[in-house]
Structure formats: structure tokens, C-alpha cells
Design a protein around this motif. Structure first.
Motif, PDB file in Angstrom:
ATOM      1  N   LEU A  25       1.145  -0.903  -0.127  1.00  0.00           N
ATOM      2  CA  LEU A  25       0.346   0.318  -0.060  1.00  0.00           C
ATOM      3  C   LEU A  25       1.219   0.882  -0.278  1.00  0.00           C
ATOM      4  O   LEU A  25       0.562   2.768  -1.457  1.00  0.00           O
ATOM      5  CB  LEU A  25      -0.485   0.329   0.822  1.00  0.00           C
ATOM      6  CG  LEU A  25      -2.105  -0.470   1.207  1.00  0.00           C
ATOM      7  CD1 LEU A  25      -3.457  -0.785   2.674  1.00  0.00           C
ATOM      8  CD2 LEU A  25      -3.173  -0.171   0.151  1.00  0.00           C
ATOM      9  N   HIS A  65       0.276   4.121  -3.068  1.00  0.00           N
ATOM     10  CA  HIS A  65       0.623   5.202  -2.554  1.00  0.00           C
ATOM     11  C   HIS A  65       0.873   6.377  -3.002  1.00  0.00           C
ATOM     12  O   HIS A  65       1.381   7.213  -3.518  1.00  0.00           O
ATOM     13  CB  HIS A  65      -0.104   5.455  -0.922  1.00  0.00           C
ATOM     14  CG  HIS A  65      -1.386   4.883  -0.655  1.00  0.00           C
ATOM     15  ND1 HIS A  65      -1.396   4.283   0.810  1.00  0.00           N
ATOM     16  CD2 HIS A  65      -2.552   4.377  -1.173  1.00  0.00           C
ATOM     17  CE1 HIS A  65      -2.654   4.107   1.009  1.00  0.00           C
ATOM     18  NE2 HIS A  65      -3.689   3.796  -0.060  1.00  0.00           N
ATOM     19  N   VAL A  70      -4.941   4.671  -5.037  1.00  0.00           N
ATOM     20  CA  VAL A  70      -5.855   4.516  -3.848  1.00  0.00           C
ATOM     21  C   VAL A  70      -6.222   2.752  -4.705  1.00  0.00           C
ATOM     22  O   VAL A  70      -7.043   3.385  -5.384  1.00  0.00           O
ATOM     23  CB  VAL A  70      -6.605   5.515  -4.102  1.00  0.00           C
ATOM     24  CG1 VAL A  70      -7.643   5.048  -2.975  1.00  0.00           C
ATOM     25  CG2 VAL A  70      -6.372   6.689  -3.738  1.00  0.00           C
ATOM     26  N   HIS A  71      -6.053   2.039  -3.777  1.00  0.00           N
ATOM     27  CA  HIS A  71      -6.183   0.743  -4.358  1.00  0.00           C
ATOM     28  C   HIS A  71      -8.329   1.336  -4.273  1.00  0.00           C
ATOM     29  O   HIS A  71      -8.802  -0.106  -5.104  1.00  0.00           O
ATOM     30  CB  HIS A  71      -6.381  -0.286  -3.692  1.00  0.00           C
ATOM     31  CG  HIS A  71      -6.557  -1.935  -3.878  1.00  0.00           C
ATOM     32  ND1 HIS A  71      -7.733  -3.012  -3.825  1.00  0.00           N
ATOM     33  CD2 HIS A  71      -5.691  -2.433  -4.258  1.00  0.00           C
ATOM     34  CE1 HIS A  71      -8.109  -3.320  -3.912  1.00  0.00           C
ATOM     35  NE2 HIS A  71      -6.546  -3.970  -4.601  1.00  0.00           N
ATOM     36  N   ARG A  72      -8.923   0.825  -3.574  1.00  0.00           N
ATOM     37  CA  ARG A  72     -10.324   1.663  -3.002  1.00  0.00           C
ATOM     38  C   ARG A  72     -10.949  -0.216  -2.414  1.00  0.00           C
ATOM     39  O   ARG A  72     -12.663   0.059  -1.958  1.00  0.00           O
ATOM     40  CB  ARG A  72     -11.455   2.100  -4.347  1.00  0.00           C
ATOM     41  CG  ARG A  72     -10.517   3.635  -4.136  1.00  0.00           C
ATOM     42  CD  ARG A  72     -11.363   4.465  -5.172  1.00  0.00           C
ATOM     43  NE  ARG A  72     -11.865   4.049  -6.349  1.00  0.00           N
ATOM     44  CZ  ARG A  72     -12.823   4.282  -7.580  1.00  0.00           C
ATOM     45  NH1 ARG A  72     -12.810   5.781  -6.887  1.00  0.00           N
ATOM     46  NH2 ARG A  72     -12.220   4.348  -8.308  1.00  0.00           N
ATOM     47  N   ASP A  73     -10.326  -1.201  -2.538  1.00  0.00           N
ATOM     48  CA  ASP A  73     -10.719  -2.542  -2.204  1.00  0.00           C
ATOM     49  C   ASP A  73     -10.137  -3.400  -1.440  1.00  0.00           C
ATOM     50  O   ASP A  73     -10.210  -4.418  -1.609  1.00  0.00           O
ATOM     51  CB  ASP A  73     -11.706  -3.267  -3.532  1.00  0.00           C
ATOM     52  CG  ASP A  73     -12.583  -3.948  -3.453  1.00  0.00           C
ATOM     53  OD1 ASP A  73     -13.674  -4.098  -2.498  1.00  0.00           O
ATOM     54  OD2 ASP A  73     -12.770  -4.952  -4.118  1.00  0.00           O
ATOM     55  N   VAL A  74     -10.009  -2.646  -0.253  1.00  0.00           N
ATOM     56  CA  VAL A  74      -8.532  -3.944   0.803  1.00  0.00           C
ATOM     57  C   VAL A  74      -9.133  -4.327   1.301  1.00  0.00           C
ATOM     58  O   VAL A  74      -9.957  -4.009   2.267  1.00  0.00           O
ATOM     59  CB  VAL A  74      -7.795  -2.379   1.376  1.00  0.00           C
ATOM     60  CG1 VAL A  74      -6.935  -3.605   1.604  1.00  0.00           C
ATOM     61  CG2 VAL A  74      -7.177  -1.660   0.554  1.00  0.00           C
ATOM     62  N   GLY A 129      -9.497   0.537  -8.934  1.00  0.00           N
ATOM     63  CA  GLY A 129      -8.389   1.393  -8.027  1.00  0.00           C
ATOM     64  C   GLY A 129      -9.024   3.145  -8.615  1.00  0.00           C
ATOM     65  O   GLY A 129      -9.597   3.096 -10.083  1.00  0.00           O
ATOM     66  N   ASP A 147      -8.980   6.280   3.369  1.00  0.00           N
ATOM     67  CA  ASP A 147      -9.669   4.863   3.293  1.00  0.00           C
ATOM     68  C   ASP A 147      -9.159   3.044   3.059  1.00  0.00           C
ATOM     69  O   ASP A 147      -9.650   2.369   3.911  1.00  0.00           O
ATOM     70  CB  ASP A 147     -10.317   5.081   2.051  1.00  0.00           C
ATOM     71  CG  ASP A 147     -11.612   6.255   1.846  1.00  0.00           C
ATOM     72  OD1 ASP A 147     -13.320   6.406   2.475  1.00  0.00           O
ATOM     73  OD2 ASP A 147     -10.563   7.129   2.035  1.00  0.00           O
ATOM     74  N   ASP A 148      -7.776   3.359   2.916  1.00  0.00           N
ATOM     75  CA  ASP A 148      -7.268   2.367   2.569  1.00  0.00           C
ATOM     76  C   ASP A 148      -6.920   1.643   3.648  1.00  0.00           C
ATOM     77  O   ASP A 148      -6.889   0.654   3.991  1.00  0.00           O
ATOM     78  CB  ASP A 148      -5.953   2.101   1.252  1.00  0.00           C
ATOM     79  CG  ASP A 148      -6.131   2.516  -0.338  1.00  0.00           C
ATOM     80  OD1 ASP A 148      -7.973   1.424  -0.954  1.00  0.00           O
ATOM     81  OD2 ASP A 148      -5.952   2.941  -1.057  1.00  0.00           O
TER      82      ASP A 148
END
Length: 613
Positions: free
Chosen positions: A125, A129, A134-138, A160, A206-207
Motif C-alpha cells: 500500500l 500510495h 488508491v486501491h479502494r477495495d482492500v 482502483g 480509506d485504504d
């Protein structure tokens, strides 16, 4: 578009120079295959373009800019077919190992092992970053643990985003998994429910929140927030402080629990400021590790945890009271079989004077489980979601999520408790439920025992319809019966039989399932549908959602090909639907004579099959 996309590649097919070997998995937007080229294995991901649109190119753009040992690597990409493509194809590094939740369940890791895995995710991560991505679905399903060395890999950047990219979000919240939403996202949704043009922008914080949830579940085997329903869970996320991990599980070292807890701050400012700081905190905690870090975090399965046949270790009641039980992980022991009954015992079990139908213990247990389940779901208004929380029924406000089958986030944000669970239209595979019965003759001076009305009334109704039709036709001269044939044979989805065997579901095994819980009869339509599993099937837990296709003919036939557990795990299956009285397909009840819809009893029997006949 609902349901999983089609699996289009067969073993031996060549794509982008790679030879397909087998299917690895299937999600809401595409299918992943194991492939090989010049001795090198890769994961070949097919994304269904009508579903994902520009997100396919977005994922390729993200993967090409990320190069890190803890982030899955990209090998190439293209389209299939070349002319009028329907699928985007991404060739990626193959991570030979399980998902994080599967790894934890199978290995029952120590605090030291868990910390090293979390450190790998945090490093991935941090690199993500650093490249403004941003991954948005960790979540656990998007973290793979390599079997050979335990290295954690962050995978699936399909939803992402990165700085400067064009906005593809059509809803207030960007796509993501509902139960991993940060508090600030829920607050934004509550504040802007009436402003459909508002857009929440997810960032690194958020991640980090999602990483905190992943960490908590890895350390304690529990979700840090709970409530009586979906809205209650959301309220807990917004306002309740989670129990510190070392208090929830005494085997969690205090320093490791503190790293996790700092990720669960209610605001980005109260949270650990960056993934790089998380890495430094974990490294510091590991430097101070002692022998207590080498004790498995959970109890192992032992003789006292093996259940007798007919008992459900993952029953609805146990799920509702989960905090009462210490979680277990590791290799499961085979269930203890109930002792066989001798002839004398069997004679005592049967009451000679009266006519009886003795239902097998498993069937009685299933009936009790369904009764409790139906009552609880009606009271709670509970319906399906992909996380651990009990999720509310979708409302009117659209919310974009990572995969199909999620709950309405608008309902949760508004603290809506949810309506009664509606009857679900289902495409189910039919199964024959056999009931062991003992029938004895009733003496003439003894009144017959009143039997359950459902099978008898159903049989009488069917007979009455047949007799009435025959009489009418004899009088009026009807043409030959116009009956739509049952659906033609077809194979199971690729990998379905293997997925069921892996989860200890035997071909021919019979299961109980339900179309709905608020009414005795439900209306279903030809096409996609779903049903809820009533009890545990091997390692498939109760309340798992099974999806597939319904065929409305003289009966309603169902073929179920996809399973989603309440924890979000998805995999192919092969179940066929049978009526509870033993017939393949569901008997049509009076009230709907349409060729595309039907009225049926709400409970069904499923049979695990190796092909649809």
C-alpha cells in the motif's frame, strides 16, 4: 447486468500467446484462468467489457505504473476477440497461494506470522500510495499469501483510481465493498443523500481504514463492529470504539493490537497518517517480539470441537451469538458419526400402535433451523451482503459497489432497518431430498395420526388438477397437452465440481434451501435467480447465497452455478433444484399459469451434481 460473466475459455485455448490450463476463479466482472507460456505460469484475467467499460484500461494503467514485491505484477494485456472485442485480457503474475482469509483459517497463524503478512500488505500500500494510486477495495479476498514463502501480495486493482484519472463513478460513493467503507464515506453519503451530483473521493485514508479492518479480523477472527441489522453496524462504525484486539483475543500482543487500533480512527486525522508509518510501527513491534508472539492466535480444532452428524457448527443460532464462542482455526477434524442403532433400539424408537412417518434426524434439524431462520430474518429484515454484517435490502438510491449482490449503502447511511425480506426469484439446481420413513398399520379402533399438511395437500392439489383437467377434456374434446420440455443437458461451470470437493460437498449430497421467508409460497420468473442455503454443506456455511437460472416449464427447474458466502467468498458450484416431496423441479402452485413465471412453495431441496441432465 447481474450474475457472473460467462466463462469463455476452455483448457488448451491460446490467448495472447498463453495456453489456458484451468479456471482459477470468477467474480462480478470477469473470470481468472491459470495459463502458461514458455514454461512461465500467469493469471489470465478476462474482464467483460459491457460490464466494466473503461475500468479495464484503468486497471492496466495502474498495474503498469506499480512495480513492487508486494503488489501483483502485470505481464501483458490485449482484447478478445480482436474484432469487436467483448473481453479485455490482462496477463498478470500468478500468485500460487490462498487468499488471506483462507490462509488464516487453514494455518492458524501466530502473531509473528500475522504481523509479517500485514507488513507486506502495508508495504504494498505504501508503494501504491507513493505512486498516487488508491486501491479502494482492500479486503482479505484481494490479498494473496504465496505458499512458498508467505509473502503477501495486493491484487485486483479493478476499481482502483489514481491522481489525474478521469472520473468513472456514476454514484455518490465510488465502487467498493460495503462493509469496508470508512466512516468519512458514510458521513458523506448521509450528508449528500439528496444531492445526486455529489461525489465522494476516496483517498489513502480509506485504504488504511480497510487495512485496519483486515488486521482486526486477522488478529481476532472477528469483525470489530456489530449491530442488530445493517444500519446498526453502520452506526457502530460511525460512533462505537472497537474492543482493543488484545482484549478481544488475549493472544494478541499489545503492541500489535495498538497498530491495528490506530488504523480504526473515526476520522482520517485520528488514523495512522500513512501506510509508510504503518510499516514502521509494525517493524518496531516485531523488534520487540518475544516467545508469546509464536503462539497460534486461535484455538485449534480438537476432539471436543468435532460435531456429531446432524449438528451444525455454523448454525444461524451460533452465528447470531458468535461472540460467545472462541474462534477456531486450522485443520478441521472429520465429524464424529452418531452411533449406529441396533434392532432393539430401533424397535423402541418406533411406536407400533399408530401410523407414523418418522423423519430422519437431519431433516428434523433442518426444519428447526429453517423455522428459526425464517423467524429471525422476518423480524430483522435481514438480506444478503458480501461482508460479515447483516445487510439491509436495497433502496431506491443507486450505489456503485465492487461486485453484485451488495446491500444498499443508502439504506445503511439513513439508519434504515429494512423491509421484510422479499421472495427471491432463483435459478436453482434441483435436488432430490430423500426422507427415511417408517410406516405401520393403524388398528381400526385407533384414530389416524394427523400428518403435516404440506406434502399431502400438494399431492392432492396436483391430483385434483389432473383429474379436473382430464374430466374437462373428456367432455369438451381438448387438443393434445402442450407441455414445455425440461431444460436440455449441460455441463457444470468450469471448476465447480473441484470447488465443491475442496469444500467437502459430495456429488449426490442433498441440502435444504429457501426461496423466501415471509410467505409460504413465492413467485419466481424465468431467468436469473437466487436461493439461500438453509444449513451447512461441508465447509460451505449456512446462509450462503446460491445464484443461477430458473426455467419455467410444467414445473420450475433450477440450476445453481455460483455461491457467495456471507463473508464475501465466491466460487462456482453445481446444484440442481428438487421439490421437497422428491420430484425434480418445483411443483407449480395455483395462481400463476404464465409461461414465464410461476408460484411455488418457498422451500426446496438441492442436489450436488457433476452435470445437469
Amino acid at each position: 447486468m447481474r450474475g457472473p460473466p460467462p466463462a469463455v475459455l476452455s483448457p488448451g485455448v491460446q490467448v495472447l500467446g498463453y495456453t489456458v490450463e484451468r479456471q482459477l476463479g470468477q467474480g462480478g466482472f470477469g473470470t481468472v484462468y491459470l495459463a502458461r507460456c514458455e514454461g512461465q505460469r500467469c493469471a489470465l484475467k478476462l474482464l467483460h467489457l459491457p460490464r466494466v467499460g473503461e475500468r479495464a484500461e484503468r486497471e492496466v494503467s495502474i498495474l503498469t505504473r506499480l512495480r513492487h514485491p508486494n503488489v501483483v505484477g502485470i505481464l501483458g494485456h490485449g482484447y478478445l476477440p480482436v474484432v469487436q472485442p467483448q473481453f479485455a485480457v490482462i496477463a498478470m503474475e500468478y500468485v500460487d497461494g490462498p487468499r488471506l482469509d483462507e490462509w488464516a483459517d487453514a494455518h492458524n497463524p501466530t502473531a509473528r506470522q500475522a504481523a509479517h503478512v500485514l507488513l507486506g500488505v502495508a508495504r504494498g500500500l505504501a508503494a501504491t500510495h507513493a505512486d498516487a494510486v488508491v486501491h479502494r477495495d482492500v479486503k482479505e479476498a484481494n490479498i494473496m499469501v504465496r505458499a512458498s514463502d508467505g509473502v503477501a501480495k495486493l491484487v485486483d486493482f479493478g476499481i482502483g483510481d489514481y491522481a489525474g484519472a478521469r472520473d468513472l463513478t456514476a454514484d455518490i460513493l465510488p465502487p467498493g465493498t460495503v462493509d469496508y467503507r470508512a466512516p468519512e464515506a458514510w458521513r458523506f453519503l448521509r450528508a449528500h443523500r439528496e444531492a445526486p451530483d455529489a461525489r465522494y473521493t476516496a483517498g489513502p485514508a480509506d485504504d488504511l481504514w480497510a487495512l485496519g479492518l483486515v488486521s482486526y479480523r486477522l488478529l481476532t477472527a472477528r469483525f470489530p463492529f456489530d449491530g442488530p441489522d445493517a444500519a446498526g453496524v453502520t452506526e457502530a462504525i460511525l460512533s462505537s470504539a472497537p474492543t482493543p484486539p488484545h482484549e478481544e483475543n488475549a493472544r494478541v500482543p499489545r503492541s500489535l493490537g495498538d497498530v491495528c487500533l490506530r488504523l480504526l480512527g473515526k476520522t482520517p486525522e485520528a488514523r495512522t497518517p500513512s501506510a509508510q508509518v504503518v510499516c514502521e510501527s509494525l517493524e518496531q513491534a516485531l523488534r520487540g517480539a518475544d516467545a508469546t508472539w509464536d503462539v497460534p492466535l486461535c484455538d485449534a480444532y480438537a476432539e471436543d470441537s468435532a460435531t456429531t452428524e446432524g449438528e451444525d457448527p455454523d448454525s444461524f443460532d451460533q452465528w447470531m451469538h458468535e461472540p460467545r464462542h472462541r474462534p477456531r482455526r486450522g485443520k478441521r477434524l472429520p465429524p464424529r458419526e452418531a452411533p449406529a442403532m441396533g434392532a432393539a433400539d430401533l424397535a423402541k424408537e418406533v411406536s407400533p400402535p399408530a401410523s407414523t412417518v418418522r423423519v430422519s434426524p437431519g431433516k428434523r434439524g433442518a426444519f428447526r433451523a429453517w423455522t428459526a431462520l425464517a423467524g429471525a430474518l422476518v423480524v430483522a429484515g435481514a438480506v444478503w451482503g458480501l461482508g460479515m454484517s447483516r445487510v439491509a435490502e436495497p433502496g431506491s438510491l443507486r450505489q456503485e459497489v465492487a461486485t453484485s449482490g451488495k446491500s444498499s449503502q443508502a439504506d445503511r447511511a439513513a439508519a434504515f432497518t429494512g423491509p421484510k425480506a422479499p421472495a427471491a426469484a432463483v435459478a436453482l439446481p434441483a435436488t432430490l431430498q430423500e426422507v427415511s420413513a417408517t410406516v405401520t398399520t393403524t388398528p381400526k379402533d385407533t384414530l389416524p395420526l394427523q400428518l403435516p399438511s404440506k406434502p399431502t395437500k400438494k399431492g392432492m392439489r396436483a391430483m385434483a388438477r389432473a383429474v379436473g383437467t382430464a374430466a374437462a377434456c373428456a367432455a369438451l374434446g381438448c387438443p393434445g397437452t402442450q407441455v414445455r420440455s425440461s431444460p436440455p443437458p449441460e455441463p457444470c461451470p468450469v471448476g465447480a465440481v473441484e470447488a465443491m470437493e475442496k469444500r467437502h460437498v459430495r456429488i449426490g449430497q442433498l441440502l435444504d434451501a429457501g426461496f423466501g421467508f415471509d410467505e409460504r409460497f413465492v413467485s419466481v420468473q424465468e431467468g436469473p435467480g437466487q436461493v439461500t442455503l438453509g444449513g451447512r454443506a461441508g465447509d460451505i456455511p449456512s446462509l450462503t447465497l446460491l445464484s443461477g437460472r430458473l426455467f419455467v416449464r410444467d414445473r420450475v427447474y433450477g440450476r445453481l452455478t455460483w455461491a457467495t458466502t456471507r463473508k464475501g467468498e465466491s466460487f462456482p458450484v453445481c446444484f440442481e433444484v428438487y421439490d421437497t416431496t422428491g420430484g425434480r423441479g418445483m411443483v407449480r402452485e395455483p395462481g400463476d399459469e404464465s409461461s414465464t413465471s410461476a408460484r411455488i412453495f418457498n422451500l426446496a431441496t438441492l442436489k450436488a451434481v457433476s452435470e445437469f441432465k
